[in-house]
Structure formats: C-alpha cells, structure tokens
Design a protein around this motif. Structure first.
Motif, PDB file in Angstrom:
ATOM      1  N   TRP A  18     -21.739  -1.572  15.662  1.00 44.64           N
ATOM      2  CA  TRP A  18     -22.557  -2.200  16.693  1.00 44.64           C
ATOM      3  C   TRP A  18     -23.786  -2.864  16.085  1.00 44.64           C
ATOM      4  O   TRP A  18     -24.115  -4.015  16.418  1.00 44.64           O
ATOM      5  CB  TRP A  18     -22.948  -1.144  17.724  1.00 44.64           C
ATOM      6  N   GLU A  22     -24.850  -6.791  16.262  1.00 40.13           N
ATOM      7  CA  GLU A  22     -26.142  -7.253  16.764  1.00 40.13           C
ATOM      8  C   GLU A  22     -26.831  -8.162  15.749  1.00 40.13           C
ATOM      9  O   GLU A  22     -27.502  -9.140  16.124  1.00 40.13           O
ATOM     10  CB  GLU A  22     -27.045  -6.061  17.097  1.00 40.13           C
ATOM     11  N   TRP A 164     -37.156   0.681  26.525  1.00 37.47           N
ATOM     12  CA  TRP A 164     -36.284   1.123  25.446  1.00 37.47           C
ATOM     13  C   TRP A 164     -36.997   2.222  24.666  1.00 37.47           C
ATOM     14  O   TRP A 164     -38.195   2.437  24.849  1.00 37.47           O
ATOM     15  CB  TRP A 164     -35.914  -0.050  24.537  1.00 37.47           C
ATOM     16  N   PHE A 170     -35.450  -3.982  22.894  1.00 37.33           N
ATOM     17  CA  PHE A 170     -34.296  -3.297  22.317  1.00 37.33           C
ATOM     18  C   PHE A 170     -34.430  -3.263  20.802  1.00 37.33           C
ATOM     19  O   PHE A 170     -34.832  -4.251  20.179  1.00 37.33           O
ATOM     20  CB  PHE A 170     -33.019  -4.034  22.719  1.00 37.33           C
ATOM     21  N   ASP A 174     -32.454   2.348  19.533  1.00 37.71           N
ATOM     22  CA  ASP A 174     -31.573   2.513  20.683  1.00 37.71           C
ATOM     23  C   ASP A 174     -30.119   2.637  20.238  1.00 37.71           C
ATOM     24  O   ASP A 174     -29.339   3.395  20.828  1.00 37.71           O
ATOM     25  CB  ASP A 174     -31.737   1.338  21.643  1.00 37.71           C
ATOM     26  N   SER A 178     -27.782   6.056  20.840  1.00 41.56           N
ATOM     27  CA  SER A 178     -26.624   5.914  21.711  1.00 41.56           C
ATOM     28  C   SER A 178     -25.646   7.066  21.559  1.00 41.56           C
ATOM     29  O   SER A 178     -25.112   7.569  22.557  1.00 41.56           O
ATOM     30  CB  SER A 178     -25.910   4.579  21.438  1.00 41.56           C
ATOM     31  N   ARG A 203     -26.921  -0.083  30.293  1.00 38.58           N
ATOM     32  CA  ARG A 203     -27.450  -1.299  29.668  1.00 38.58           C
ATOM     33  C   ARG A 203     -26.870  -1.520  28.282  1.00 38.58           C
ATOM     34  O   ARG A 203     -26.529  -2.655  27.925  1.00 38.58           O
ATOM     35  CB  ARG A 203     -28.979  -1.236  29.615  1.00 38.58           C
ATOM     36  N   ILE A 204     -26.758  -0.447  27.497  1.00 36.83           N
ATOM     37  CA  ILE A 204     -26.206  -0.663  26.153  1.00 36.83           C
ATOM     38  C   ILE A 204     -24.722  -1.003  26.240  1.00 36.83           C
ATOM     39  O   ILE A 204     -24.223  -1.823  25.454  1.00 36.83           O
ATOM     40  CB  ILE A 204     -26.444   0.530  25.204  1.00 36.83           C
ATOM     41  N   HIS A 205     -24.019  -0.407  27.192  1.00 33.87           N
ATOM     42  CA  HIS A 205     -22.588  -0.680  27.312  1.00 33.87           C
ATOM     43  C   HIS A 205     -22.312  -2.080  27.834  1.00 33.87           C
ATOM     44  O   HIS A 205     -21.180  -2.567  27.729  1.00 33.87           O
ATOM     45  CB  HIS A 205     -21.935   0.365  28.220  1.00 33.87           C
ATOM     46  N   ARG A 207     -23.982  -4.727  26.637  1.00 36.52           N
ATOM     47  CA  ARG A 207     -24.372  -5.695  25.617  1.00 36.52           C
ATOM     48  C   ARG A 207     -23.133  -6.312  24.960  1.00 36.52           C
ATOM     49  O   ARG A 207     -22.197  -5.597  24.572  1.00 36.52           O
ATOM     50  CB  ARG A 207     -25.261  -5.041  24.553  1.00 36.52           C
ATOM     51  N   TYR A 210     -22.100  -4.769  21.670  1.00 39.12           N
ATOM     52  CA  TYR A 210     -21.470  -3.459  21.826  1.00 39.12           C
ATOM     53  C   TYR A 210     -19.965  -3.636  22.071  1.00 39.12           C
ATOM     54  O   TYR A 210     -19.137  -2.929  21.473  1.00 39.12           O
ATOM     55  CB  TYR A 210     -22.126  -2.712  22.988  1.00 39.12           C
TER      56      TYR A 210
END
Length: 225
Positions: A18, A22, A164, A170, A174, A178, A203-205, A207, A210
């Motif tokens: 991940w 990013e 965050w 972010f 973070d 996770s 929120r992270i899922h 992205r 991700y």
C-alpha cells in the motif's frame, strides 16, 4: 534498482504494498503462502531473512525487515517529503509515536488474543482441556480483553483530536496503524460503536492506492470489517 516485496498472504506486508502504491514507486512481488495447518510463513522466507517472517524487502544490496523500519527506509530514500510531516513540525512527533505504537503496543494484546483463542480450540487430551481452558479464559478476561478495550478507547479519543493519526493530513503512520485496527475489527470487537476508528477504516479502504495494493497482493481477509 527494483524494489522486491517478499509478500506473505494475510500479513503486515500488505501495508508495504500500500505504501509503495501511495508513493507511485515501481516494485515486484514475490508471493509466499502460509502453512494451512500452522498458519506460519513457509521456510522459503528464511532464504531471504534469517527469521523467515514477512514483510521483507530487497532493494539492490539492501535487505530489510520490520514494517516500521521498511516504511522509514522507503520514505527516506524515495519519499521526497511525502506521507510524513516535515522535521520539526508538531505533527512529526505524533507521526513517530504512532509509527512505533502500532507494533510496540497495539499488536501485543491482539497477538495474545490470537494465541489464547487457539488454545481454547486446540485438540488435546480430555483431562487437559479443562485446565488449559481455565488458564486461557483467565488470561483473556483478566488481561488481554481489558488491554484491547483500553487501547481502542485511547485510539478513539486520539482521533477526536485530529482527522488522521499524525495530524490533519494522511501519512504513512496511518498505513502503519491500519493493520492492528483491521486485526481488531477482524477478531477483537472493533465495530461502529467506536465511530472514529470505524470511520478511519472506511476512509483507508476507500483510497485508490489501497485497492491497487489489494489487486496486486491478492486475498487479504483483514480488509473486511
């Protein structure tokens, strides 16, 4: 040079994929599967790192293990200031704290819960099972579950201060956080009764990076709340 991630299914190495997504960095994946009986990593990983655990990355002549160390290495070498507050900024201390809290504190009671739950369900002679069960229940109820609840309450309160973990933006902290929160949702009772932590997972899922990491890494059960 090409970064190679030695990736074990359903493991902390998903965070490394991940992070690389990013950052938009090219990388290769070498996949490893857990033993279906023991759920341990295969012996082949010991050829990469003596402890035979994941995550491990290779980058040229460098071989590096431990999620936090890998994250810091990738940010130092390739981050160009991204996904980490600037040195000296107030948020930098929070970033460092949560980067280390994830493995130094958050994962310990979650791992203990996993181990003692296995003891509860493990096959054993009938005369030993009541003793083993009694010990496991006492440890879970007297130590493990209270620690998990306390940590989740603490993290919930901290996310009331900032959007965050490190601050308003972010960051790689973070990404590091996770896994314990996904593990807590998977097996330790984290749900929407703690709305800030639950919202963090949503929120992270959501992205795009991700999702790209999931597509490349393969099945990852902890992504399901």
């Amino acid at each position: 040079m090409t970064i190679t991630v030695h990736h074990l299914n359903n493991s902390r190495s998903q965070r490394v994929l991940w992070l690389l997504e990013e950052l938009g960095l090219p990388y290769e994946i070498k996949h490893y599967k857990r033993d279906p009986k023991t759920m341990l990593a295969p012996p082949a990983l010991k050829a990469v790192h003596p402890l035979g655990k994941s995550p491990v990355i290779t980058d040229g002549d460098a071989t590096l293990a431990e999620s936090g160390a890998i994250i810091e290495y990738l940010l130092d070498r390739y981050g160009e200031g991204r996904l980490r507050p600037a040195a000296g900024a107030p948020e930098r201390l929070r970033f460092t704290y949560w980067l280390h809290f994830a493995e130094g504190s958050a994962m310990n009671p979650l791992l203990m819960k996993l181990v003692f739950n296995r003891i509860l369900n493990a096959p054993m002679p009938f005369f030993a099972k009541p003793i083993a069960r009694s010990i496991a229940v006492k440890v879970l109820d007297g130590f493990v579950h209270p620690n998990i609840r306390a940590q989740l309450d603490y993290m919930e309160a901290e996310l009331a201060k900032t959007e965050w973990f490190a601050g308003p933006e972010f960051s790689a902290a973070d990404i590091q956080m996770s896994f314990p929160l996904e593990a807590a949702a998977h097996r330790a009772g984290l749900d929407d009764s703690r709305p800030r932590l639950w919202g963090f997972l949503q929120r992270i899922h959501a992205r795009p990076a991700y999702h790209r990491a999931l597509e490349r890494g393969g099945p990852y059960d902890y992504a399901r709340e």
